[in-house]
Design a protein around this motif. Structure first.
Motif, PDB file in Angstrom:
ATOM      1  N   GLN A 294      -4.184   6.192  -6.665  1.00 38.10           N
ATOM      2  CA  GLN A 294      -3.471   5.348  -7.619  1.00 38.10           C
ATOM      3  C   GLN A 294      -3.195   3.952  -7.078  1.00 38.10           C
ATOM      4  O   GLN A 294      -2.764   3.078  -7.817  1.00 38.10           O
ATOM      5  CB  GLN A 294      -2.155   6.021  -8.014  1.00 38.10           C
ATOM      6  CG  GLN A 294      -2.324   7.411  -8.609  1.00 38.10           C
ATOM      7  CD  GLN A 294      -3.198   7.405  -9.847  1.00 38.10           C
ATOM      8  OE1 GLN A 294      -2.938   6.672 -10.797  1.00 38.10           O
ATOM      9  NE2 GLN A 294      -4.253   8.219  -9.852  1.00 38.10           N
ATOM     10  N   SER A 295      -3.425   3.740  -5.789  1.00 35.82           N
ATOM     11  CA  SER A 295      -3.220   2.422  -5.182  1.00 35.82           C
ATOM     12  C   SER A 295      -4.071   2.344  -3.931  1.00 35.82           C
ATOM     13  O   SER A 295      -4.701   3.329  -3.515  1.00 35.82           O
ATOM     14  CB  SER A 295      -1.731   2.206  -4.847  1.00 35.82           C
ATOM     15  OG  SER A 295      -1.287   3.145  -3.893  1.00 35.82           O
ATOM     16  N   GLY A 296      -4.074   1.162  -3.314  1.00 34.02           N
ATOM     17  CA  GLY A 296      -4.866   0.996  -2.105  1.00 34.02           C
ATOM     18  C   GLY A 296      -4.353   1.809  -0.937  1.00 34.02           C
ATOM     19  O   GLY A 296      -5.126   2.189  -0.047  1.00 34.02           O
ATOM     20  N   ASP A 297      -3.045   2.081  -0.911  1.00 35.15           N
ATOM     21  CA  ASP A 297      -2.460   2.869   0.181  1.00 35.15           C
ATOM     22  C   ASP A 297      -2.520   4.370  -0.072  1.00 35.15           C
ATOM     23  O   ASP A 297      -2.218   5.156   0.827  1.00 35.15           O
ATOM     24  CB  ASP A 297      -0.996   2.458   0.393  1.00 35.15           C
ATOM     25  CG  ASP A 297      -0.868   0.994   0.774  1.00 35.15           C
ATOM     26  OD1 ASP A 297      -1.835   0.460   1.371  1.00 35.15           O
ATOM     27  OD2 ASP A 297       0.176   0.377   0.454  1.00 35.15           O
ATOM     28  N   ASP A 298      -2.873   4.757  -1.271  1.00 39.70           N
ATOM     29  CA  ASP A 298      -2.912   6.175  -1.614  1.00 39.70           C
ATOM     30  C   ASP A 298      -4.155   6.811  -0.990  1.00 39.70           C
ATOM     31  O   ASP A 298      -5.278   6.342  -1.224  1.00 39.70           O
ATOM     32  CB  ASP A 298      -2.944   6.351  -3.131  1.00 39.70           C
ATOM     33  CG  ASP A 298      -2.485   7.740  -3.556  1.00 39.70           C
ATOM     34  OD1 ASP A 298      -2.051   8.501  -2.683  1.00 39.70           O
ATOM     35  OD2 ASP A 298      -2.571   8.046  -4.761  1.00 39.70           O
TER      36      ASP A 298
END
Length: 307
Positions: free
Chosen positions: A245-249
């Motif tokens: 869902q995000s770049g860190d996920d």
């Protein structure tokens, strides 16, 4: 001088008995033809399943040149290095993610499905038939129609791209078939055993876990194998619910997603043996599970009919 023995209707006929020839219109000839046809069809069906699997495994030991030159030829090098390359390119992580999900989803499916099927099969109450047909209707509902509301529901629970979110969806997805299968099995169990346990002072929960559930072991093994196969090969649900869902996920792809990712990562640098090796790694555990419990599956499918 003794009188000759007369043949009567009750006296046995002496001498060799001639066998009645099988005529074209006889039922026995029809049975032989049907038997030959059924065995031939099963043999053809087995070849249609075994040959593609054999071709898939053999292609894992080939090179791109061999696969492009002769897809049906035998490998020239039987090295297992390709399986190590496939494992290092992500198959190991995808395999671990799939195992983590199934370790929780299959037991929970069997527990909740068996409890619901047992209550619907052994207890009469208002709305029993409605709840049963409600579960059965869930097995006929296409999962594609529920993808959009399912996505937003899981997103509202903040469980997208999480193990627990996919586990809960797998349990809900497998419940209708489990309830339908186990409901028919619980109805075949003897009522005298249930009544004897109640008369001895056992509670309803103790009667279920210590008396009725062990008696339903063949059915549990059968439906457990089917749920394991279905959840292991599931593609559409993890594709929708297990996306970062995000770049860190982090990526928590399961095997079916990982094989697609492995193909896309190759780009123009084709490495088909690695892809075939990845499919083989994903296939072997399910073959081992089914072959190991083949007799239990057959016993579970036939015991409800024989009782």
């Amino acid at each position: 001088m003794s009188a000759p023995i007369k043949e009567t209707a009750d006296a046995p006929v002496r001498g060799p008995v001639a066998k009645t020839p099988v005529r074209p219109g006889d039922d026995r000839s029809e049975g032989v033809v049907l038997n030959v046809f059924s065995h031939g069809f099963l043999a053809l069906w087995a070849l249609l399943i075994i040959l593609p699997l054999l071709w898939l495994v053999l292609s894992s030991f080939k090179t791109d040149t061999q696969i492009g030159g002769s897809a049906l030829g035998w490998p020239q090098n039987w090295s297992l290095d390709v399986f190590g390359r496939a494992w290092d390119k992500g198959i190991g992580d995808y395999f671990l993610n799939t195992v983590i999900v199934l370790v929780f989803s299959v037991p929970l499916t069997m527990l909740f499905g068996s409890m619901a099927a047992y209550v619907l099969a052994r207890y009469e109450f208002w709305g029993n038939r409605f709840l049963y047909y409600f579960f059965v209707a869930g097995a006929m509902f296409p999962v594609f129609l529920a993808l959009v509301p399912l996505f937003f529901m899981v997103k509202r629970l903040d469980m997208l791209n999480t193990y627990q979110g996919l586990i809960l969806v797998y349990v809900a997805y497998s419940m209708p078939f489990t309830v339908f299968f186990m409901h028919a099995f619980f109805r075949t169990l003897p009522t005298a055993v249930f009544e004897a346990a109640i008369l001895d002072g056992a509670s309803h929960s103790r009667t279920f876990f210590q008396v009725m559930l062990p008696m339903a072991k063949p059915g549990l093994v059968s439906v457990g194998i089917f749920n394991t196969l279905g959840q292991w090969n599931q593609f559409i649900l993890p594709t929708v619910l297990m996306q970062p869902q995000s770049g860190d996920d982090p990526e928590r792809y399961v095997l079916t997603q990982g094989l697609i990712q492995l193909q896309q990562q190759q780009g123009y640098a084709s490495d088909l043996p690695v892809l075939f090796a990845g499919v083989t790694i994903a296939m072997i555990p399910m073959l081992v599970v089914y072959l190991s419990f083949q007799r239990q599956v057959q016993a579970g499918l036939t015991s409800a009919t024989l009782k």
